[in-house]
Write a protein that holds these residues in place. Sequence first.
Motif, PDB file in Angstrom:
ATOM      1  N   ALA A 186       6.681   2.157   1.301  1.00 21.42           N
ATOM      2  CA  ALA A 186       6.303   0.747   1.162  1.00 21.42           C
ATOM      3  C   ALA A 186       7.546  -0.138   1.124  1.00 21.42           C
ATOM      4  O   ALA A 186       7.586  -1.182   1.776  1.00 21.42           O
ATOM      5  N   TYR A 187       8.557   0.295   0.400  1.00 22.63           N
ATOM      6  CA  TYR A 187       9.799  -0.471   0.273  1.00 22.63           C
ATOM      7  C   TYR A 187      10.477  -0.649   1.637  1.00 22.63           C
ATOM      8  O   TYR A 187      10.841  -1.756   2.023  1.00 22.63           O
ATOM      9  N   PHE A 232       9.179  -0.205   4.717  1.00 18.06           N
ATOM     10  CA  PHE A 232       8.353  -0.939   5.674  1.00 18.06           C
ATOM     11  C   PHE A 232       8.385  -2.436   5.369  1.00 18.06           C
ATOM     12  O   PHE A 232       8.468  -3.268   6.271  1.00 18.06           O
ATOM     13  N   LYS A 233       8.345  -2.785   4.083  1.00 13.07           N
ATOM     14  CA  LYS A 233       8.406  -4.198   3.701  1.00 13.07           C
ATOM     15  C   LYS A 233       9.756  -4.803   4.072  1.00 13.07           C
ATOM     16  O   LYS A 233       9.820  -5.940   4.530  1.00 13.07           O
ATOM     17  N   ILE A 263       9.588  -5.641   7.750  1.00 10.67           N
ATOM     18  CA  ILE A 263       8.791  -6.837   8.015  1.00 10.67           C
ATOM     19  C   ILE A 263       9.534  -8.094   7.576  1.00 10.67           C
ATOM     20  O   ILE A 263       9.629  -9.076   8.316  1.00 10.67           O
ATOM     21  N   PRO A 276      10.607  -6.324  -1.450  1.00  8.65           N
ATOM     22  CA  PRO A 276      10.261  -4.929  -1.204  1.00  8.65           C
ATOM     23  C   PRO A 276       9.999  -4.115  -2.481  1.00  8.65           C
ATOM     24  O   PRO A 276       9.123  -3.246  -2.490  1.00  8.65           O
ATOM     25  N   CYS A 283       6.566  -4.994  -3.604  1.00  3.99           N
ATOM     26  CA  CYS A 283       5.605  -4.368  -2.697  1.00  3.99           C
ATOM     27  C   CYS A 283       5.464  -2.873  -2.980  1.00  3.99           C
ATOM     28  O   CYS A 283       4.376  -2.320  -2.897  1.00  3.99           O
ATOM     29  N   ASN A 286       1.891  -1.086  -4.079  1.00  4.49           N
ATOM     30  CA  ASN A 286       1.263   0.088  -3.475  1.00  4.49           C
ATOM     31  C   ASN A 286       1.128   1.253  -4.442  1.00  4.49           C
ATOM     32  O   ASN A 286       0.146   1.983  -4.400  1.00  4.49           O
ATOM     33  N   THR A 308       1.470  -9.836   4.654  1.00  7.22           N
ATOM     34  CA  THR A 308       2.460  -8.752   4.641  1.00  7.22           C
ATOM     35  C   THR A 308       2.108  -7.667   3.624  1.00  7.22           C
ATOM     36  O   THR A 308       2.377  -6.495   3.855  1.00  7.22           O
ATOM     37  N   THR A 357       1.512  -3.867   4.880  1.00  7.67           N
ATOM     38  CA  THR A 357       2.229  -2.756   4.250  1.00  7.67           C
ATOM     39  C   THR A 357       1.253  -1.755   3.654  1.00  7.67           C
ATOM     40  O   THR A 357       1.444  -0.545   3.785  1.00  7.67           O
ATOM     41  N   ARG A 358       0.221  -2.239   2.998  1.00 11.23           N
ATOM     42  CA  ARG A 358      -0.783  -1.321   2.428  1.00 11.23           C
ATOM     43  C   ARG A 358      -1.447  -0.523   3.536  1.00 11.23           C
ATOM     44  O   ARG A 358      -1.631   0.691   3.413  1.00 11.23           O
ATOM     45  N   CYS A 391       0.941   2.153   4.820  1.00 14.32           N
ATOM     46  CA  CYS A 391       1.077   3.275   3.882  1.00 14.32           C
ATOM     47  C   CYS A 391      -0.144   4.185   3.925  1.00 14.32           C
ATOM     48  O   CYS A 391      -0.008   5.412   3.910  1.00 14.32           O
TER      49      CYS A 391
END
Length: 163
Positions: free
Chosen positions: A33-34, A36-37, A40, A77, A80, A84, A138, A142-143, A146
Amino acid sequence: MRLDRWILLGVWVLSFLLLFLIPRNKRRLALIAYLFKQFITSLLGLVTVELGLLEYPVRELADVNRTSFTYEYMAYPVVCALFNVFYPTKAKRLSKMLYYAAFCTALTLPEIFLERYTELVCYLHWHWWITWLTLLMTFFATRSFCVLFFKGINRYAKQPKSP
């Protein structure tokens, strides 16, 4: 040191401390998640600055990048990742929607304060509700990433080995 710099330092310290809330068994989820965020926000942050929608008068690495390094690469991040890790997967739809709204609001309210009283962010052609909506989108992206990422890993791990 100016108040703006102290706020940035405080955000870094708080972000590192928040990482200790992540349980050991959820660290992979948090890392995906970190990262990918970060991907983005690095793209969207650059787009918003280059289009003249936002400005960050006080920022780190000012010679390299016009976005807020602290927000785009650390604070958002980390939040985020926590979003998650503690996501209520078995809750009802309304609870999940309130979870999204709570996180978006928790990030938007400080930004409104920072925009009004500091030089950390300046809205040029932007509004707080745009921030809230982009956060929502976003977080959802991200969710979704994941869920798909770990669904694919679990499916691959359960396949029988070929001889």
